[in-house]
Scaffold this active site. Structure first.
Site, PDB file in Angstrom:
ATOM      1  N   GLU A  77     -10.637  -9.781   2.458  1.00 58.36           N
ATOM      2  CA  GLU A  77      -9.405  -9.409   3.146  1.00 58.36           C
ATOM      3  C   GLU A  77      -9.726  -9.331   4.622  1.00 58.36           C
ATOM      4  OE1 GLU A  77      -7.068  -6.119   1.613  1.00 58.36           O
ATOM      5  OE2 GLU A  77      -6.097  -5.843   3.573  1.00 58.36           O
ATOM      6  N   GLY A 137       1.308  -1.612   4.350  1.00 62.05           N
ATOM      7  CA  GLY A 137       1.669  -0.267   3.925  1.00 62.05           C
ATOM      8  C   GLY A 137       2.564   0.468   4.903  1.00 62.05           C
ATOM      9  N   ARG A 162      -9.379   7.857  -0.969  1.00 62.38           N
ATOM     10  CA  ARG A 162     -10.350   8.207   0.076  1.00 62.38           C
ATOM     11  C   ARG A 162     -11.275   9.324  -0.409  1.00 62.38           C
ATOM     12  NH1 ARG A 162      -9.424   6.948   5.578  1.00 62.38           N
ATOM     13  NH2 ARG A 162     -10.763   8.745   5.945  1.00 62.38           N
ATOM     14  N   HIS A 188      -3.510  -5.049   7.657  1.00 59.13           N
ATOM     15  CA  HIS A 188      -3.695  -3.927   8.572  1.00 59.13           C
ATOM     16  C   HIS A 188      -2.828  -4.080   9.814  1.00 59.13           C
ATOM     17  CE1 HIS A 188      -5.352  -0.431  10.455  1.00 59.13           C
ATOM     18  NE2 HIS A 188      -5.865  -0.135   9.285  1.00 59.13           N
ATOM     19  N   GLY A 189      -1.924  -3.118   9.970  1.00 59.29           N
ATOM     20  CA  GLY A 189      -1.080  -3.096  11.165  1.00 59.29           C
ATOM     21  C   GLY A 189       0.035  -4.131  11.157  1.00 59.29           C
ATOM     22  N   THR A 198      -6.809   5.749  10.172  1.00 62.32           N
ATOM     23  CA  THR A 198      -6.679   4.702   9.161  1.00 62.32           C
ATOM     24  C   THR A 198      -7.967   3.889   9.191  1.00 62.32           C
ATOM     25  OG1 THR A 198      -5.342   2.797   8.455  1.00 62.32           O
ATOM     26  CG2 THR A 198      -5.468   3.183  10.817  1.00 62.32           C
ATOM     27  N   THR A 199      -8.094   2.893   8.304  1.00 64.47           N
ATOM     28  CA  THR A 199      -9.338   2.108   8.269  1.00 64.47           C
ATOM     29  C   THR A 199      -9.478   1.342   9.589  1.00 64.47           C
ATOM     30  OG1 THR A 199      -8.725   1.772   5.966  1.00 64.47           O
ATOM     31  CG2 THR A 199     -10.674   0.611   6.751  1.00 64.47           C
ATOM     32  N   ASP A 249      -0.144   4.472  -0.066  1.00 61.07           N
ATOM     33  CA  ASP A 249      -0.857   5.693   0.343  1.00 61.07           C
ATOM     34  C   ASP A 249       0.072   6.739   0.952  1.00 61.07           C
ATOM     35  OD1 ASP A 249      -3.157   4.387  -0.359  1.00 61.07           O
ATOM     36  OD2 ASP A 249      -3.893   4.110   1.686  1.00 61.07           O
ATOM     37  N   HIS A 250       0.998   6.261   1.801  1.00 61.33           N
ATOM     38  CA  HIS A 250       1.769   7.245   2.558  1.00 61.33           C
ATOM     39  C   HIS A 250       2.927   7.851   1.776  1.00 61.33           C
ATOM     40  CE1 HIS A 250      -0.958   6.813   5.723  1.00 61.33           C
ATOM     41  NE2 HIS A 250      -0.752   5.518   5.818  1.00 61.33           N
ATOM     42  N   ASN A 257       0.852  -1.185   0.000  1.00 65.16           N
ATOM     43  CA  ASN A 257       0.000   0.000   0.000  1.00 65.16           C
ATOM     44  C   ASN A 257       0.890   1.237   0.000  1.00 65.16           C
ATOM     45  OD1 ASN A 257      -1.371   2.275   1.157  1.00 65.16           O
ATOM     46  ND2 ASN A 257      -3.075   0.907   1.593  1.00 65.16           N
ATOM     47  N   HIS A 265      -5.421   3.580  -1.792  1.00 66.36           N
ATOM     48  CA  HIS A 265      -6.761   3.877  -1.266  1.00 66.36           C
ATOM     49  C   HIS A 265      -7.161   5.296  -1.669  1.00 66.36           C
ATOM     50  CE1 HIS A 265      -9.453   3.937   2.643  1.00 66.36           C
ATOM     51  NE2 HIS A 265     -10.118   4.294   1.557  1.00 66.36           N
ATOM     52  N   ARG A 302      -7.149  12.586   1.159  1.00 66.15           N
ATOM     53  CA  ARG A 302      -6.047  13.055   2.001  1.00 66.15           C
ATOM     54  C   ARG A 302      -4.674  12.594   1.502  1.00 66.15           C
ATOM     55  NH1 ARG A 302      -6.740   9.444   7.409  1.00 66.15           N
ATOM     56  NH2 ARG A 302      -8.683  10.574   7.596  1.00 66.15           N
ATOM     57  N   GLU A 334      -8.268   0.434  -3.089  1.00 62.53           N
ATOM     58  CA  GLU A 334      -9.122   0.419  -1.892  1.00 62.53           C
ATOM     59  C   GLU A 334     -10.082   1.580  -1.989  1.00 62.53           C
ATOM     60  OE1 GLU A 334      -7.351   0.540   1.939  1.00 62.53           O
ATOM     61  OE2 GLU A 334      -5.838  -0.902   1.344  1.00 62.53           O
TER      62      GLU A 334
END
Ligand code: PXP
Length: 239
Positions: A150, A212, A44, A190-191, A99-100, A8-9, A6, A42, A48, A69
């Site tokens: 997922e 990510g 959003r 996630h995480g 985050t999600t 995104d960042h 991921n 993602h 963002r 996403e």
């Protein structure tokens, strides 16, 4: 084990100054060279980090599976319909969240979500549903025709002690097997980070992990290529 990264960042960094010293395209290329199997982004509703144009560019310029996403917001669904990622992962979205935060409630929103699933599939986009590791949600995902689930690994990643970690890991194992038995492809994420990923990577019914934040953080210190390679090496320990 397939690895989706991921990015995104990477876009978060760009958006901090709104200048193009860093680009998701460039990052995606390096991730693939380092051992990623797919790229996750993602889009959003609040834009963002990832922007519409990033999705189109990733689609056009990068030759790899793209997992977009997204929420079930109309405008966002339309971007997917146009860009045609290989996979759309439907996630819940709340504006204030960092985050999600949890999985989609398929059971409680079956009709609304199934309409979006059908719409995306009409463009040959595979649909993945990001859900908590619960059999009721998995059954509902299958009932509305998703091809992929997922499983949310947030509770596992945030476990406060060994007992909690063991329990959440067990739940992921049981539910991954349940999903697979129903004929679904099972992913998780996630995480996940370098220290907690291995037990998840060892779950035989999970085919793909989407990661990510931890990789982008590690990239600050060792570079993106090396950060991806380090994660790839952990996943390859399960071969
Ligand atoms: N999978 C999904 C569906 C997500 O929403 C996220 C976070 O954007 C991830 C995986 C990756 O989570 P993390 O950034 O914590 O690795």
């Amino acid at each position: 084990m397939r690895l989706g990264i991921n990015i995104d960042h990477i876009a978060t960094l760009r958006q901090a100054r709104r200048i193009n010293l860093i680009s998701p395209i460039q990052a995606a290329k390096i991730c693939l060279e380092g051992g990623a199997d797919s790229i996750v982004a993602h889009l959003r509703e609040d834009r963002r980090h990832i922007q519409d144009k990033d999705i189109y560019e990733l689609r056009e310029k990068i030759n790899c599976p793209l997992n977009m996403e997204m929420s079930i917001n109309n405008q966002i669904v339309n971007v997917a319909m146009e860009a045609r990622p290989n996979v759309s992962t439907l996630v819940p979205e709340r504006r204030q969240e960092l985050t999600t935060e949890g999985g989609l409630d398929i059971v409680g929103n079956q009709r609304k979500i199934s309409q979006v699933v059908r719409k995306l599939q009409s463009r040959a986009i595979k649909v993945s549903l990001f859900i908590d590791p619960k059999e009721t949600q998995i059954q509902a995902a299958r009932d509305i025709g998703a091809q992929i689930i997922e499983l949310h690994t947030g509770n596992y990643a945030q476990a406060r002690n060994a007992g909690e970690r063991k329990k959440t890991l067990e739940q992921l194992k049981i539910t991954a097997a349940f999903g697979r038995k129903l004929g679904l492809k099972v992913a998780a994420g996630h995480g996940l980070d370098y220290s907690n990923v291995l037990p998840i990577a060892k779950i035989k019914d999970i085919e793909e992990l989407n990661i990510g934040y931890s990789i982008i953080c590690q990239a600050v210190f060792v570079g993106l290529f090396e950060a991806v390679k380090q994660m790839r090496m952990i996943l390859d320990k399960t071969l």
